[in-house]
Design a protein around this motif. Structure first.
Motif, short mmCIF file in Angstrom:
data_model
loop_
_atom_site.label_atom_id
_atom_site.label_comp_id
_atom_site.label_asym_id
_atom_site.label_seq_id
_atom_site.Cartn_x
_atom_site.Cartn_y
_atom_site.Cartn_z
N GLY A 1 19.91 47.28 39.67
CA GLY A 1 19.10 46.08 39.52
C GLY A 1 19.93 44.90 39.07
O GLY A 1 19.71 43.76 39.50
N CYS B 1 13.29 45.94 36.29
CA CYS B 1 12.75 45.86 37.64
C CYS B 1 11.68 46.93 37.82
O CYS B 1 11.72 47.99 37.20
CB CYS B 1 13.84 45.99 38.70
SG CYS B 1 14.83 47.49 38.60
N LEU C 1 17.57 47.83 34.42
CA LEU C 1 18.33 47.17 35.47
C LEU C 1 19.65 47.88 35.77
O LEU C 1 20.20 47.74 36.86
CB LEU C 1 18.61 45.71 35.08
CG LEU C 1 17.42 44.74 35.18
CD1 LEU C 1 17.79 43.38 34.58
CD2 LEU C 1 16.96 44.58 36.63
N VAL D 1 11.20 46.94 45.34
CA VAL D 1 11.81 46.48 44.09
C VAL D 1 11.29 45.09 43.75
O VAL D 1 11.31 44.19 44.59
CB VAL D 1 13.35 46.45 44.21
CG1 VAL D 1 13.97 46.01 42.89
CG2 VAL D 1 13.89 47.81 44.64
#
Length: 667
Positions: A24, A37, A46, A56
Motif C-alpha cells: 500500500g 488501505c 499499508l 484497494v
C-alpha cells in the motif's frame, strides 16, 4: 511477475498493473493523509503486500476509520512512553474512543499532572523518530513467551475467543490469529512491542498532533471485581489546527457541563445519601422539567396518544416472558425476594417471589393491550407514559443526568397492523423531529442499528423486513442515514435520531424500534376486518430518551440560558430603590395573570448587584423601575444579553414577554 488490482478513490475506479509484492505504501507513496488501505473490504496496514485481483481503497486520516487508526497508534506511543519512564508498568488495554484514546496500566503510583507532561515529551521523541509499526503473526505459545512479564496480556491470550468491544479487548485479540506490533527504529532496532490486532499508521511520524488530557482510576476490563489500574486518556488529530479546535471545544464543554451548571443554578443534585446516579430536582429544576413534560403531553394528546401509568416494580416472571432476563439481566438491579412466609421454627411455608425494579415499560404496556379484546378499528393504538425506570449502570459509566441509574422515559408503544406500519413510522419520525425542534434542536442525522446475530431473537426474513422498512422511512426523511451494524435491540432494529448541540457535539436522542417478536411472546392479537385473529406490529419509541438526560443535553446546549418558555424564572423586577418595589409588584401581578413566572428582588442589595445576580441566574428579562418609570407607567426593559430599552410602557413590555414565551424564542 505482476498483479492486477482495482483502485477505488472516492467515486472513481481504475485498473492498475503492479509488480508482485507491491505494498500500500508503494501504491500511495508517502501521502500522510492516507493511513491504511481497505483491501476487499478489510482494513490493512499499508506495509503489507497487496494480493492479486484485490479491490484497494485508501483509508484517509480524517475518515472515521482513519481517525480510529491514528488514535489507536497514538495509544501505542503513549504506552511505549509510559514503559520508557516507568519500567515496572504493566500493560492493560488501549482502544480508540470518541475524539481520542485511553490506555490502562498497572503502576506503583497514580499518574500526576507532572507525569503527563513528562510522558508527552517522551511521546514527542518517539514521534520524531518515525518508528515503523510492523505487524507479526505469532502462535499462542510464542505470544505467551514474548509477553511473559505482561499478566494482563497473558489473560487476553487465554480468553481470545471471548474478546469484546465493550471492555476494549477486541482491539487486542480476536477469535483468529494473534498478532504483535513492533515499533522499529530506522536503524532496524526494535524499540517496543504490544499485542494488538491493528492496523496502525506506517510510522509514528504520521501522528501530527496529540495531547494527553487526563488520568483516572479504572478496573481491568471494566469490572470492579478486578485489579484497579491507572487509565491514561489522550487525543490525536490530523493537524495542529484540529487539535486546537478540539481543545477550544473542550474548554467550552467544561463551561457548559450540566453537573456544574446544575449546582450553580440550583437545579438538581446527587445526594450521597440516596446513591450514585439517582438525581433529585430542586424547585427551579423541577419547574423546567415540568414545562418540558407538560408541552410534550400537550403535543402527544394532539397526535392521538393515550396516556397510561404502570408500577415501578413487577414480578420477575414478566421479564421472563419478555426475554429481558435472558438478554438484559446485567442492566437490571438485583431482585427483591418478598412474600416469603415461615412458621415458628423458621421453616418456609410459602415460597417468596422475586420482584424487579423495571428497566423499561414495554412489557407492562403489552399487558394493557392484552387486558381485553382488541379490534382493527382501534389501531394504531398509541400508548404513552412518563415511566420511571431503573438500570444498574456501572459506577464508572454513571455521568450526571446523561447516564443515570434512575430516570423517567417519555415512552410510547404503538400497536398497528403490518399494512399501517410504514405510514405510522413515517408519521412518528416527523412527529419526533418536529417536537425536538420545538425545544431548540434542529441539526440532525439518523443512525440505523441492525441485527447482532449473537444477541437477538427471531428469524432472518422478519429481521430483513423490519430493517428494510426502517431504512426506507429514514431515507424518505431526507436526513443523512448512517449504519450502526449490530447495534439493534435483541427484538428488532432501530432508528436513532442524532442531534448536534450548539458547540457541535452529537447526542443520541430519540429512538424508534420496530418489533415483530414481543407481541408474539405476549400472545397479543386483534380482530381483523375479516374476523381473523392477527398479531400486531409493535413500535417502541422514546422521544427524549429520558427526561433527565434530555434536561442535561438542553442545559449544556443552552449553557444554562434556557429559552424564555423553559426558564424557571422568566422575569425579575429590579427596583432602583426600595420605594419602587410596590410599583414593580403591581407589574408582576399583571404578568402572573398572563401566566408569566416573575419575581421581584426586594432585597437590600444595590441595584447593580441585583442586576448581576439576575444575570448569573440567566434570567431572560429584567424590568427596572425608578421614579420616571413609575410616573410614566413604564419600565426599563433589560435583556439577558445586556441590551436595554428605557421607558417601555408596562402593557407593551408584558405583550413582548408573553409573545416571546408563545413563540418559544431565545433572548
Amino acid at each position: 511477475m505482476s498483479i492486477n488490482v482495482t483502485l477505488v478513490r472516492e467515486s472513481t475506479t481504475s485498473q492498475e498493473t503492479l509488480d508482485d509484492g507491491t505494498t500500500g505504501l508503494d501504491l500511495f507513496g508517502q501521502d500522510r493523509t492516507i493511513v491504511a488501505c481497505r483491501v476487499d473490504g478489510q482494513i490493512r496496514d499499508l506495509h503489507l503486500p497487496l494480493p492479486d485481483g484485490a479491490s484497494v481503497e485508501p483509508v484517509l486520516i480524517d475518515s472515521p476509520d482513519g481517525l480510529n487508526i491514528l488514535r489507536h497508534s497514538c495509544a501505542h506511543v503513549a504506552a511505549q512512553a509510559v514503559q520508557n519512564l516507568h519500567e515496572e508498568a504493566k500493560l492493560g488495554i488501549g482502544p480508540p474512543i470518541t475524539d481520542g484514546f485511553y490506555y490502562d496500566f498497572q503502576v506503583a503510583e497514580p499518574f500526576t499532572p507532572e507525569d503527563l507532561k513528562a510522558l508527552e515529551k517522551q511521546m514527542q521523541r518517539i514521534v520524531k523518530e518515525k518508528q515503523s509499526f510492523r505487524r507479526r503473526v505469532v502462535s499462542d505459545d510464542e505470544a505467551r513467551a514474548e509477553l511473559a512479564d505482561e499478566p494482563f496480556k497473558l489473560e487476553l491470550i487465554t480468553d481470545k475467543g471471548s474478546a469484546n468491544a465493550e471492555d476494549g479487548s477486541s482491539m487486542e485479540v480476536g477469535a483468529g490469529e494473534l498478532t504483535i506490533y513492533e515499533n522499529v527504529r530506522r536503524n532496524g532496532e526494535r524499540a517496543w512491542e504490544d499485542l494488538c490486532r491493528g492496523p496502525h499508521v506506517p510510522h509514528t511520524g504520521y501522528i501530527p498532533a496529540f495531547a494527553l488530557t487526563r488520568s483516572s482510576a479504572a478496573y481491568w476490563r471494566g469490572d470492579q471485581k478486578n485489579q484497579q489500574l491507572q487509565r491514561l486518556y489522550g487525543t490525536a488529530w490530523p493537524s495542529k489546527e484540529e487539535l486546537q479546535a478540539y481543545r477550544t471545544r473542550m474548554e467550552e464543554a467544561a463551561k457548559r457541563d450540566h453537573r456544574k451548571l446544575g449546582s450553580e443554578l440550583d437545579l438538581f443534585s446527587f445526594p450521597e445519601e440516596i446513591g450514585s446516579g439517582l438525581p433529585v430536582f430542586h424547585p427551579k429544576g423541577e419547574l423546567i422539567k415540568m414545562q418540558m413534560e407538560n408541552y410534550s403531553r400537550q403535543r402527544h394528546l394532539e397526535a392521538g396518544y393515550s396516556f397510561v401509568s404502570t408500577p415501578h416494580i413487577t414480578k420477575g416472571h414478566l421479564f421472563e416472558t419478555s426475554k429481558h432476563l435472558d438478554w438484559y439481566a446485567d442492566g437490571m438491579y438485583p431482585p427483591m425476594r418478598v412474600d416469603e412466609e415461615r412458621d415458628a421454627d423458621g421453616n418456609v411455608t410459602k415460597q417468596g417471589i422475586d420482584y424487579y425494579l423495571k428497566p423499561m415499560n414495554c412489557p407492562m404496556h403489552n399487558l394493557i393491550f392484552q387486558s381485553r379484546g382488541r379490534s382493527y378499528r382501534e389501531l394504531p393504538l398509541r400508548l404513552f407514559e412518563f415511566g420511571s425506570v431503573y438500570r444498574y449502570e456501572k459506577s464508572g459509566v454513571v455521568h450526571g443526568l446523561t447516564r443515570a441509574r434512575g430516570f423517567t422515559q417519555d415512552d410510547a408503544h404503538i400497536y398497528c397492523s403490518r399494512e399501517q406500519m410504514k405510514d405510522e413510522l413515517t408519521r412518528l419520525l416527523t412527529f419526533v423531529l418536529d417536537l425536538l425542534k420545538d425545544y431548540g434542536l434542529d441539526d440532525f442525522y439518523l443512525e440505523l442499528s441492525t441485527r447482532d446475530p449473537e444477541k437477538s431473537v427471531g428469524d432472518d426474513a422478519t429481521w430483513e423486513e423490519a430493517t428494510r422498512t426502517l431504512a426506507e422511512v429514514a431515507q424518505s426523511s431526507g436526513l443523512e442515514l448512517v449504519d450502526d451494524p449490530g447495534g439493534a435491540a435483541f427484538y428488532g432494529p432501530k432508528i436513532s435520531v442524532q442531534a448536534k448541540d450548539a458547540i457541535g457535539r452529537t447526542w443520541q436522542l430519540s429512538t424508534i424500534q420496530l418489533d415483530f417478536f414481543e407481541p408474539g411472546l405476549f400472545d397479543l392479537e386483534y380482530t381483523a376486518a375479516d374476523g381473523s385473529r392477527q398479531q400486531p406490529v409493535m413500535i417502541h419509541r422514546a422521544l427524549f430518551g429520558s427526561i433527565e438526560r434530555f434536561f442535561g443535553v438542553l442545559l449544556e446546549h443552552y449553557a444554562g440560558a434556557f429559552p424564555v418558555w423553559l426558564a424557571p424564572v422568566q422575569v425579575v423586577g429590579i427596583p432602583v430603590a426600595g420605594e419602587f418595589t410596590e410599583y414593580l409588584e403591581e407589574v408582576a401581578a399583571k404578568l402572573r395573570a398572563r401566566g408569566v413566572r416573575v419575581e421581584v428582588d426586594s432585597s437590600d442589595d444595590r441595584m447593580q448587584k441585583k442586576i448581576r445576580n439576575a444575570q448569573k441566574q440567566k434570567v431572560p428579562y429584567m424590568l427596572i423601575a425608578g421614579g420616571d418609570d413609575r410616573a410614566a407607567g413604564a419600565v426599563s426593559f433589560r435583556y439577558r444579553s445586556g441590551e436595554q430599552k428605557n421607558g417601555v410602557p408596562v402593557e407593551e413590555a408584558i405583550e413582548e414577554i408573553v409573545d416571546a414565551i408563545a413563540r418559544k424564542v431565545q433572548v
